[in-house]
Write an enzyme that holds these catalytic residues in place. Structure first.
Site, PDB file in Angstrom:
ATOM      1  N   GLN A  74      55.788  39.388 198.675  1.00 26.37           N
ATOM      2  CA  GLN A  74      55.756  38.109 197.540  1.00 26.37           C
ATOM      3  C   GLN A  74      57.303  37.307 197.455  1.00 26.37           C
ATOM      4  O   GLN A  74      57.258  36.294 196.705  1.00 26.37           O
ATOM      5  CB  GLN A  74      55.699  38.808 196.121  1.00 26.37           C
ATOM      6  CG  GLN A  74      54.122  39.525 196.094  1.00 26.37           C
ATOM      7  CD  GLN A  74      52.963  38.329 196.140  1.00 26.37           C
ATOM      8  OE1 GLN A  74      53.178  37.313 196.081  1.00 26.37           O
ATOM      9  NE2 GLN A  74      52.082  38.992 196.265  1.00 26.37           N
ATOM     10  N   THR A 109      45.696  42.996 221.593  1.00 30.18           N
ATOM     11  CA  THR A 109      45.880  41.647 221.873  1.00 30.18           C
ATOM     12  C   THR A 109      46.412  40.923 220.561  1.00 30.18           C
ATOM     13  O   THR A 109      45.832  41.130 219.718  1.00 30.18           O
ATOM     14  CB  THR A 109      44.637  40.895 222.429  1.00 30.18           C
ATOM     15  OG1 THR A 109      44.288  41.676 223.306  1.00 30.18           O
ATOM     16  CG2 THR A 109      45.210  39.395 222.771  1.00 30.18           C
ATOM     17  N   CYS A 147      41.317  42.453 193.257  1.00 27.52           N
ATOM     18  CA  CYS A 147      40.591  43.708 193.567  1.00 27.52           C
ATOM     19  C   CYS A 147      39.426  43.458 194.665  1.00 27.52           C
ATOM     20  O   CYS A 147      38.620  42.521 194.091  1.00 27.52           O
ATOM     21  CB  CYS A 147      40.118  44.599 192.409  1.00 27.52           C
ATOM     22  SG  CYS A 147      39.340  46.138 192.903  1.00 27.52           S
TER      23      CYS A 147
HETATM   24  N1  PLP Z   1      52.047  43.961 199.530  1.00 27.53           N
HETATM   25  C1  PLP Z   1      52.112  43.137 198.293  1.00 27.53           C
HETATM   26  C2  PLP Z   1      53.134  43.049 197.404  1.00 27.53           C
HETATM   27  C3  PLP Z   1      50.884  42.264 198.110  1.00 27.53           C
HETATM   28  O1  PLP Z   1      50.918  41.317 197.027  1.00 27.53           O
HETATM   29  C4  PLP Z   1      49.730  42.321 199.207  1.00 27.53           C
HETATM   30  C5  PLP Z   1      48.734  41.393 198.934  1.00 27.53           C
HETATM   31  O2  PLP Z   1      48.093  41.181 197.711  1.00 27.53           O
HETATM   32  C6  PLP Z   1      49.979  43.317 200.083  1.00 27.53           C
HETATM   33  C7  PLP Z   1      50.974  43.973 200.273  1.00 27.53           C
HETATM   34  C8  PLP Z   1      49.058  42.994 201.358  1.00 27.53           C
HETATM   35  O3  PLP Z   1      49.039  41.944 202.232  1.00 27.53           O
HETATM   36  P1  PLP Z   1      47.662  41.555 203.167  1.00 27.53           P
HETATM   37  O4  PLP Z   1      46.921  40.936 202.401  1.00 27.53           O
HETATM   38  O5  PLP Z   1      48.567  40.690 204.053  1.00 27.53           O
HETATM   39  O6  PLP Z   1      47.278  42.859 203.829  1.00 27.53           O
END
Ligand code: PLP
Length: 358
Positions: free
Chosen positions: A167, A225, A305
């Site tokens: 973030q 890949t 969610c």
């Molecule tokens: N970590 C944080 C703080 C996130 O906000 C998110 C997604 O909501 C993720 C990890 C997971 O990311 P990704 O959608 O690339 O798997």
């Protein structure tokens, strides 16, 4: 009127340069592992993307491991760097951390959402070397952990520090070496790239074993890949990142917080410039999200969610909000938020409150 999208922490709108890079890569025939000319052209694009990302976030190209996103990057870090170590994670970490491996010990956060540094120090002093996992910024509240204080603490106790930087990337300065972290997880779609690519960035010289060995791609650290179109879009989005965007968004965010007259969760801590978590006691978050959606304003109730079902936020519960943890919405401004975003949000929010009587 087009809907007002204020759910950037779930996913950022695609940047035009990223879209172009994805399309160009889709037309590239070769597999980056093939030795012929088509393969070499694909390899060149892949390595250029790797260099760009390494340079931007403070490591060297050989320490960038491409993955399918941050969930995989976090899982790779925990499985590999967490071997023979205790794993300590902040209580408000994303499920991509908290559910990555069994046996994680959570460290409490203070009411403002920042990790309790004294509790972390006590946990580090207690036992054998640990892997500490802390997010740079929380996806629901935008609260930043004091990583500049935590990195030296980890070093003092021979602990490794893994930072979920999803973030923060593009919104605030981020440099692995300057931070003193051992690894960072990134996700392309959270910074204006396409969905389906991410990376684990490693401190120079840190060993990492693979979760999938496969054909030995990514220097044997992630078989399979490489998803070149998504990776090319990821790098193009990174090249576009401009921290001045954050200043513009902070002004809109401040306008929202001043006008909303709601409780701003985490307001006492340093936060991301684009995120507000607004709490209205007694008004279920799901009802608020639906009412705003009907008014053309797209926000979320805590973490998106996968089942689409909204429950009380574990992040807000960990911050001690009790029953109110189900009554907060997250407003997260995208990089291309329109100048009237705060005004449009506030109009819909006031109307929603009037209807809900809260
Ligand atoms: N970590 C944080 C703080 C996130 O906000 C998110 C997604 O909501 C993720 C990890 C997971 O990311 P990704 O959608 O690339 O798997």
């Amino acid at each position: 009127m087009t809907p007002l999208y204020l759910d950037a922490n779930a996913t950022e709108p695609l940047r035009p340069a990223a879209r172009e890079a994805v399309l160009a890569a889709l037309d590239l025939l070769g597999n980056p592992s093939s030795v012929h000319a088509a393969g070499r052209a694909a390899r060149q694009m892949l390595e250029q993307a790797r260099r760009r990302i390494a340079e931007r976030f403070g490591t060297s190209p050989q320490e960038v491991v491409f993955t399918s996103g941050a969930t995989e990057a976090n899982a790779l870090a925990l499985h590999s760097l967490g071997q023979r170590r205790r794993i300590l994670a902040g209580a408000t970490e994303h499920p991509a951390i908290l559910r990555a491996v069994p046996g994680i010990v959570t460290v409490p956060v203070l009411p403002d959402g920042q990790v309790d540094v004294a509790a972390l120090a006590a946990a580090l002093a207690e036992g054998p070397p640990a892997l500490v996992c802390l997010m740079a910024a929380n996806n629901e509240t935008g609260v930043l952990h004091p990583l500049e204080e935590i990195a030296p603490l980890c070093r003092k106790h021979d602990a490794l520090l893994h930072v979920d930087a999803v973030q923060v990337a593009g919104r605030l300065p981020l440099d692995l070496a300057a931070l003193g972290a051992d690894s960072l997880a990134l996700s392309a779609h959270k910074l204006g790239g396409p969905k389906g690519a991410g990376a684990l960035l490693l401190r120079r010289g840190l060993d990492l074993s693979a979760l999938f060995t496969g054909g030995g791609q990514e220097r044997g650290r992630r078989g399979g890949t490489e998803a070149l179109p998504a990776i090319a879009g990821f790098a193009a989005a990174v090249a576009e990142l401009d921290l001045a965007e954050g200043q513009k968004l902070a002004a809109l965010r401040d306008g929202i917080e001043e006008g909303a007259r709601a409780i701003v969760v985490g307001a006492g801590a340093p936060r991301l410039p684009n995120t507000s978590c607004l709490l209205l006691p007694g008004a279920p978050a799901e009802t608020q999200v639906i009412a705003l959606d009907l008014a053309g304003v797209q926000v979320s109730a805590g973490a998106a969610c996968s089942s689409g079902k909204v429950t009380a936020s574990p992040v807000l519960q960990a911050m001690g909000l009790g029953a109110d943890a189900g009554c907060a919405i997250r407003v997260s401004l995208p990089w291309n938020a329109p100048p009237d975003a705060a005004q449009r949000f506030l109009t819909a929010y006031a109307e929603m409150r009037r209807r809900l009587g809260c």
